[in-house]
Scaffold this motif. Structure first.
Motif, PDB file in Angstrom:
ATOM      1  N   ILE A  35       0.847  -1.186   0.000  1.00  0.00           N
ATOM      2  CA  ILE A  35       0.000   0.000   0.000  1.00  0.00           C
ATOM      3  C   ILE A  35       0.887   1.242   0.000  1.00  0.00           C
ATOM      4  O   ILE A  35       1.884   1.301   0.711  1.00  0.00           O
ATOM      5  CB  ILE A  35      -0.956  -0.025   1.210  1.00  0.00           C
ATOM      6  CG1 ILE A  35      -1.989   1.070   1.106  1.00  0.00           C
ATOM      7  CG2 ILE A  35      -0.210   0.039   2.502  1.00  0.00           C
ATOM      8  CD1 ILE A  35      -3.122   0.909   2.099  1.00  0.00           C
ATOM      9  N   THR A  36       0.524   2.207  -0.810  1.00  0.00           N
ATOM     10  CA  THR A  36       1.323   3.424  -0.899  1.00  0.00           C
ATOM     11  C   THR A  36       0.888   4.405   0.184  1.00  0.00           C
ATOM     12  O   THR A  36      -0.139   4.222   0.835  1.00  0.00           O
ATOM     13  CB  THR A  36       1.168   4.080  -2.282  1.00  0.00           C
ATOM     14  OG1 THR A  36      -0.198   4.478  -2.444  1.00  0.00           O
ATOM     15  CG2 THR A  36       1.571   3.131  -3.397  1.00  0.00           C
ATOM     16  N   ASN A  37       1.676   5.455   0.365  1.00  0.00           N
ATOM     17  CA  ASN A  37       1.334   6.478   1.358  1.00  0.00           C
ATOM     18  C   ASN A  37       0.036   7.181   0.991  1.00  0.00           C
ATOM     19  O   ASN A  37      -0.770   7.510   1.862  1.00  0.00           O
ATOM     20  CB  ASN A  37       2.467   7.496   1.483  1.00  0.00           C
ATOM     21  CG  ASN A  37       3.671   6.902   2.173  1.00  0.00           C
ATOM     22  OD1 ASN A  37       3.551   5.939   2.919  1.00  0.00           O
ATOM     23  ND2 ASN A  37       4.827   7.476   1.919  1.00  0.00           N
ATOM     24  N   GLU A  38      -0.173   7.423  -0.302  1.00  0.00           N
ATOM     25  CA  GLU A  38      -1.414   8.069  -0.739  1.00  0.00           C
ATOM     26  C   GLU A  38      -2.620   7.195  -0.437  1.00  0.00           C
ATOM     27  O   GLU A  38      -3.666   7.682  -0.003  1.00  0.00           O
ATOM     28  CB  GLU A  38      -1.343   8.376  -2.233  1.00  0.00           C
ATOM     29  CG  GLU A  38      -0.312   9.412  -2.595  1.00  0.00           C
ATOM     30  CD  GLU A  38      -0.166   9.560  -4.101  1.00  0.00           C
ATOM     31  OE1 GLU A  38      -0.867   8.860  -4.848  1.00  0.00           O
ATOM     32  OE2 GLU A  38       0.645  10.389  -4.520  1.00  0.00           O
ATOM     33  N   GLU A  45      -8.634   8.952   5.709  1.00  0.00           N
ATOM     34  CA  GLU A  45      -9.670   9.959   5.491  1.00  0.00           C
ATOM     35  C   GLU A  45     -11.059   9.316   5.404  1.00  0.00           C
ATOM     36  O   GLU A  45     -12.024   9.817   5.986  1.00  0.00           O
ATOM     37  CB  GLU A  45      -9.369  10.725   4.206  1.00  0.00           C
ATOM     38  CG  GLU A  45     -10.351  11.833   3.911  1.00  0.00           C
ATOM     39  CD  GLU A  45     -10.030  12.545   2.611  1.00  0.00           C
ATOM     40  OE1 GLU A  45     -10.935  13.219   2.115  1.00  0.00           O
ATOM     41  OE2 GLU A  45      -8.895  12.428   2.112  1.00  0.00           O
ATOM     42  N   LEU A  46     -11.144   8.206   4.704  1.00  0.00           N
ATOM     43  CA  LEU A  46     -12.422   7.505   4.614  1.00  0.00           C
ATOM     44  C   LEU A  46     -12.875   6.983   5.978  1.00  0.00           C
ATOM     45  O   LEU A  46     -14.070   7.006   6.300  1.00  0.00           O
ATOM     46  CB  LEU A  46     -12.317   6.350   3.610  1.00  0.00           C
ATOM     47  CG  LEU A  46     -12.212   6.744   2.144  1.00  0.00           C
ATOM     48  CD1 LEU A  46     -11.946   5.520   1.298  1.00  0.00           C
ATOM     49  CD2 LEU A  46     -13.474   7.451   1.693  1.00  0.00           C
TER      50      LEU A  46
END
Length: 98
Positions: A35-38, A45-46
């Motif tokens: 999983i990337t940081n973004e 956030e979700l």
């Protein structure tokens, strides 16, 4: 001379080129599987948004319960008064819509 170069080229491709391609794509798959940081920021956030929505729903339920203590019971009886859709009722519903 040409008869010697073809087998050398084929052996080189089999023992050098093919493993290089395989290892190259294996490392690409391994790095893309993480999983990337973004993505992690989007998930956070979700999650925050889902918690806010849950808090809002609890607040609305408390307000509705204060105004009408039996509001949940009335919504349950309204939902059960409609006949459950069955295959026999489906034909009647299609006739009504036409």
């Amino acid at each position: 001379m040409e008869n010697i170069l073809v087998p050398i080229f084929v052996v080189g491709m089999l023992f050098i080129g093919l493993p290089w391609i395989i290892f190259h794509y294996v490392t690409k798959w391994k790095t893309s599987a993480t999983i990337t940081n973004e993505d992690e920021q989007l998930l956070d956030e979700l999650h925050r948004m889902a918690r806010k929505l849950d808090d809002r729903m609890e607040t609305i339920e408390r307000i509705m319960a204060a105004d009408n203590p039996n509001w949940r019971q009335s919504t349950l009886t309204d939902a059960t008064s409609d006949p459950k859709p069955t295959l026999e009722n489906f034909d009647n519903l299609l006739k009504e819509r036409r």
